[in-house]
Design a protein around this motif. Structure first.
Motif, PDB file in Angstrom:
ATOM      1  N   ASP A   1      66.739  57.752  43.011  1.00 17.69           N
ATOM      2  CA  ASP A   1      67.501  59.008  43.033  1.00 17.69           C
ATOM      3  C   ASP A   1      66.504  60.166  43.074  1.00 17.69           C
ATOM      4  OD1 ASP A   1      69.323  61.038  42.698  1.00 17.69           O
ATOM      5  OD2 ASP A   1      69.499  60.742  40.509  1.00 17.69           O
ATOM      6  N   ASP A  47      71.490  63.215  40.324  1.00 15.68           N
ATOM      7  CA  ASP A  47      72.936  62.950  40.183  1.00 15.68           C
ATOM      8  C   ASP A  47      73.207  61.486  39.812  1.00 15.68           C
ATOM      9  OD1 ASP A  47      72.454  61.618  42.529  1.00 15.68           O
ATOM     10  OD2 ASP A  47      73.985  62.655  43.716  1.00 15.68           O
ATOM     11  N   ILE A  89      72.617  58.828  41.539  1.00 13.07           N
ATOM     12  CA  ILE A  89      72.858  57.926  42.675  1.00 13.07           C
ATOM     13  C   ILE A  89      71.618  57.954  43.568  1.00 13.07           C
ATOM     14  CG2 ILE A  89      74.280  57.542  44.750  1.00 13.07           C
ATOM     15  CD1 ILE A  89      76.603  58.856  43.249  1.00 13.07           C
ATOM     16  N   ASP A 148      69.247  57.880  46.814  1.00 14.93           N
ATOM     17  CA  ASP A 148      69.488  58.629  48.048  1.00 14.93           C
ATOM     18  C   ASP A 148      68.315  58.487  49.021  1.00 14.93           C
ATOM     19  OD1 ASP A 148      67.586  60.491  46.944  1.00 14.93           O
ATOM     20  OD2 ASP A 148      69.224  61.269  45.714  1.00 14.93           O
TER      21      ASP A 148
HETATM   22 CA    CA Z   1      70.968  61.310  44.299  1.00 12.91          CA
END
Ligand code: CA
Ligand code: GLC
Length: 543
Positions: free
Chosen positions: A23, A27, A29, A31
């Motif tokens: 991440d 957040d 999550i 990416d």
């Molecule tokens: Ca993220």
């Protein structure tokens, strides 16, 4: 020697599950910008091809395997610019990119489906499989998750078909417009330079035109390499149709014109005969299919010997076998080994040294362990469906339900969220020790990470391991698997000890030790194989 074999027959594949790799914005999550920051490390590990689980626009009900736009990036993962950069940066590091392509179904939020379900007259109606007729459930077809595949929709008083979950309506490949649209999607990505596609549940692409009822079977639980008889039904008319075998060839032909020489690797299941039908009688279908035998290995030399011999019998060159130890749908392999790192080394050595393509799931190189999240708290839609089934029962029956547990964040370092995120991860990092992290394992010569690194590099730099043929050899010890890879005048000999006991083997004259692990040592003309160890030698023949 000049290396003429197609590149995809020699590569090694590393799967990244984007949600859980890195991440970058807190957040929780993973990416694309996060993945970008880890590319040097992936290259240093020795990876040749990276396969990404989907990062297209998606409601995320099946974590990206429910796509609502095939040619845009989901904002949770970044932008198209990030993606272009990712492809560029991977290529700069001399690695290849494989995207996951879910051709079988879309999300029910895809504009095609929204149109399709809006009225019987809509031009997109036939993009999906609607049953026209009185019956809401026209036949007995059961989906791959064990429920009826038919889903009644009030808007038009008809049912649509889905071979996975109900929010994943199956596309209708008997409609030429669907084919054309999906080929357009492939072109979009191939023009961006991607080197191949992993084809999600490709065994499900076609369904019987006459909607005939499936016959019954005696089996209830599916296994990774057989959905075809699960839930007491032979999926004769909703899986593995001859039209799907034919379509494999069409897709192959379509992508072959691209200069990067892309390849297809299919997620299919069934007998070797079925796998071969997907590969084509003239090896003119899917380039590769996943072979899942290692998901339910029996940790014994004989099992691996049989597997090698079977693959050479059923999938001789020009076919290329694949060896899969894990993925985002299966229990982590280290857990299947009771956490034994010594055994993990033997197993991964087998995977990399056999003739074929090793497929490595992110985190397996550090022995990343499973989570213990009960189905009740699962985010995985399959766990939600089975939320009242207790975890101990799944374990007892040997079935795998809550796939969250194999999708936990990567363990990079010893900071609070293991270097994965500065925020609260979408799935917990779970308990871990310093020894479980990449940062630590990099500094330890005998770590699993360094073993994987050696294996990736050994393959990368050895044309014998990439291209050579394979022959199993007799060992005098039942626990030792011995095989030879040969190319021209070079022979590579592999010894793997699957037992606890120390064993001595005689080494042929002129052998040069290329690699050993787990405490194996050469003493004079003897190879001393401690329990769960292995060694790789090279011999250059005179003639
Ligand atoms: Ca993220
Ligand atoms: C494949 C994927 C799995 C997904 C399913 C539906 O089996 O690997 O994660 O849920 O297809 O797309």
């Amino acid at each position: 020697m000049e290396n003429k074999m197609e590149w995809w027959k020699q590569t090694s594949i590393y799967q990244i599950y984007p949600w859980s790799f890195q991440d970058s914005n807190g957040d929780g999550i993973g990416d694309l910008p996060g993945i970008l920051t880890r590319l040097d490390q992936i290259r240093d590990l020795g990876v040749e091809t990276i396969w990404f689980s989907p990062f297209y626009k998606s409601p995320g009900e099946d974590f990206g395997y429910d796509i609502s736009d095939y040619t845009s990036i989901d904002p949770r993962f970044g932008t198209m610019d990030d993606c272009d950069k990712l492809i560029r940066e991977i290529h700069k590091r001399k690695m290849k990119v494989v995207l996951d392509m879910v051709m079988n179904h879309t999300s029910d939020k895809h504009p095609w489906f929204l149109e399709s379900k809006s009225s019987k007259e809509n031009p997109k109606r036939d993009f999906y499989i609607w049953h026209k007729g009185e019956k809401k459930v026209p036949n007995n077809w059961i989906s791959m998750v064990g429920t009826s595949g038919w889903n009644y929709d009030e808007t038009t008083d008809e049912s649509y078909y889905s071979n996975f979950l109900s929010f994943q309506p199956d596309l209708n490949y008997r409609n030429p417009k669907v084919k054309k649209s999906m080929f357009g999607v492939l072109d979009f990505w191939l023009n961006k330079g991607v080197d191949g596609f992993r084809l999600d549940i490709f065994n499900s692409i076609y369904k019987d035109e006459g909607f005939r009822d499936n016959p019954s079977s005696f089996r209830y639980f599916p296994t990774p390499d057989n959905h075809d008889e699960a839930f007491f039904q032979k999926k004769q008319y909703n899986l593995n149709l001859p039209e799907s075998f034919q379509f494999a060839k069409e897709v192959r032909k379509h992508i072959s014109k691209y200069k990067q020489k892309p390849f297809l690797i299919g997620e299919v299941s069934g007998s070797d005969k079925i796998l071969k039908s997907f590969l084509g009688e003239k090896a003119d279908g899917l380039n590769l299919v996943f072979q899942f035998e290692l998901i339910h290995f029996d940790y014994k030399a004989q099992f691996f010997k049989d597997l090698l011999e079977k693959n050479e019998r059923e999938f001789p060159a020009p076919y290329t076998p694949t060896y899969v130890l894990g993925n985002h749908d299966q229990r982590r392999f280290i857990d299947r080994l009771g956490g034994d790192v010594r055994k993990a080394k033997v197993l991964s050595a087998f995977q990399f040294l056999a003739r074929g393509i090793p497929v490595v799931y992110y985190g397996d190189e550090i022995g990343r362990k499973e989570g213990r999240i009960p189905n009740f708290f699962g985010k995985d839609p399959i766990a939600k469906m089975n939320r009242f089934v207790p975890l101990f029962l799944c374990n007892l029956l040997g079935i795998y339900i809550n796939r969250d547990n194999c999708r936990l964040p990567m363990l990079w370092d010893t900071t609070e969220q293991a270097g994965f995120s500065k925020g609260k991860p979408w799935l917990p990092v779970g308990q871990f020790q310093t020894e479980d992290t990449v940062v630590y394992q990099k500094t330890k010569n005998d770590s699993l990470w360094n073993h994987y690194r050696s294996l990736f590099h050994l393959r990368k730099t050895s044309s014998v391991l990439k291209e050579g043929n394979i022959k199993t050899k007799l060992s005098h010890h039942a626990d030792v698997l011995c095989f030879e890879r040969t190319l021209g005048k070079i022979v590579v000999i592999v010894y793997l000890n699957f037992g606890e006991k120390e064993i001595k083997e005689t080494v042929s004259k002129g052998s040069k030790l290329l690699y050993s692990f787990g405490g194996a040592e050469v003493l004079g003309d003897k190879l001393q194989l401690t329990g769960h160890s292995g060694a790789v030698f090279e011999i250059r023949l005179k003639k």
